[in-house]
Design an enzyme around this catalytic site. Structure first.
Site, PDB file in Angstrom:
ATOM      1  N   CYS A  93       0.842  -1.201   0.000  1.00 13.43           N
ATOM      2  CA  CYS A  93       0.000   0.000   0.000  1.00 13.43           C
ATOM      3  C   CYS A  93       0.881   1.257   0.000  1.00 13.43           C
ATOM      4  O   CYS A  93       1.488   1.580  -1.003  1.00 13.43           O
ATOM      5  CB  CYS A  93      -0.991  -0.014   1.158  1.00 13.43           C
ATOM      6  SG  CYS A  93      -2.338   1.185   0.928  1.00 13.43           S
ATOM      7  N   HIS A 179      -3.593  -5.234   0.476  1.00 14.33           N
ATOM      8  CA  HIS A 179      -3.187  -5.525   1.855  1.00 14.33           C
ATOM      9  C   HIS A 179      -3.339  -7.013   2.167  1.00 14.33           C
ATOM     10  O   HIS A 179      -4.351  -7.430   2.755  1.00 14.33           O
ATOM     11  CB  HIS A 179      -4.057  -4.745   2.839  1.00 14.33           C
ATOM     12  CG  HIS A 179      -3.696  -3.312   2.986  1.00 14.33           C
ATOM     13  ND1 HIS A 179      -2.613  -2.876   3.724  1.00 14.33           N
ATOM     14  CD2 HIS A 179      -4.288  -2.186   2.504  1.00 14.33           C
ATOM     15  CE1 HIS A 179      -2.555  -1.555   3.689  1.00 14.33           C
ATOM     16  NE2 HIS A 179      -3.550  -1.113   2.962  1.00 14.33           N
ATOM     17  N   GLU A 181      -1.982  -8.511   4.497  1.00 12.65           N
ATOM     18  CA  GLU A 181      -1.927  -8.638   5.960  1.00 12.65           C
ATOM     19  C   GLU A 181      -3.257  -8.268   6.622  1.00 12.65           C
ATOM     20  O   GLU A 181      -3.419  -8.451   7.837  1.00 12.65           O
ATOM     21  CB  GLU A 181      -0.796  -7.775   6.525  1.00 12.65           C
ATOM     22  CG  GLU A 181      -1.094  -6.295   6.688  1.00 12.65           C
ATOM     23  CD  GLU A 181      -1.081  -5.484   5.401  1.00 12.65           C
ATOM     24  OE1 GLU A 181      -1.107  -4.235   5.498  1.00 12.65           O
ATOM     25  OE2 GLU A 181      -1.050  -6.076   4.306  1.00 12.65           O
TER      26      GLU A 181
END
Length: 242
Positions: A93, A179, A181
């Site tokens: 990001c 993302h 994560e």
């Protein structure tokens, strides 16, 4: 194996910080047990002194934009340029954006507005570390800024109509706008925390519906792990007879 440096450039919003892990913890979970990591709070001015001491470095997401007048951003850009060829670099990001900016690309706030929810990218090029193979990946996203012009030496590996330069690769670096994560529950909480203020109601509804579908976080996680576990590039001059 040398440890992985996690360059923390942002934190979860205040309203969510007690219910969810911070970003370094998410990346430690992504990398898995047995992978040593060292966290660097970039906003507090901390960066690795010697990139070569690390197997790789991950630059996290942030609410900041690369164009913001913040004291910690120029040193990060300088560090990324100096780290090229000395360790492997992964950008996620904001990390994707600041790497593109540091290496000669252009990043701006997109006139397309917010990208939120689960976005699917077409995989348009294959790198040696991209196993398992996938024709496309669907991953949670949360961003307004985008890479509008990639660096001249970058290879575009993932794209969509909304985010044409969603994934970039170099010989010693890789980055993604999405993302991996973000667990779906965190991505959903982030949308709800911004509903009606920063994110229009209709877009928030669409994002929430998309997050209930299956995602490919495990695929992109495997790619990041494979990329970081490769033998780091040699330090310039070593083994070259110079």
């Amino acid at each position: 194996m040398k440890p992985i440096a996690i360059l923390e450039t942002g934190k979860p919003p205040e309203a969510l910080k007690d219910a969810f892990d911070d970003y370094p913890a998410r990346f430690r979970a992504l990398l898995g047990e047995g992978v040593a990591t060292v966290r660097f709070d970039v906003q507090s001015g901390r960066l690795p002194n010697d990139p070569g001491e690390f197997q790789g470095a991950i630059v996290t997401g942030s609410a900041a934009g690369v164009y913001d007048d913040l004291p910690w951003i120029p040193p990060l850009i300088d560090w990324l340029r100096a780290a090229r060829g000395r360790t492997r670099l992964v950008g996620i990001c904001f990390g994707h954006q600041v790497m593109a900016h540091a290496f000669g690309g252009r990043v701006e706030k997109s006139d397309k507005g917010w990208g939120v929810g689960l976005h699917r990218y077409a995989v348009v090029a294959q790198e040696p570390w991209m196993f398992p193979r996938a024709a496309s990946i669907a991953i949670p996203v949360s961003h307004q800024d985008q890479v509008l012009v990639p660096p001249a030496d970058a290879r575009v590996i993932a794209t969509s109509d909304f985010t044409p330069f969603a994934g970039l690769a170099w010989d010693d670096a890789m980055s993604f706008q999405c993302h991996p994560e973000f667990q779906p529950d965190y991505a959903a909480a982030l949308v709800e925390s911004r509903r009606g203020t920063r994110i229009p109601e209709a877009l928030a509804d669409e994002a929430m519906a998309s997050l209930s579908r299956s995602n490919d976080r495990a695929v992109l996680t495997a790619w990041i792990r494979a990329f970081l576990m490769l033998t780091p590039p040699p330090v310039e001059g070593e083994g070259s007879g110079i």
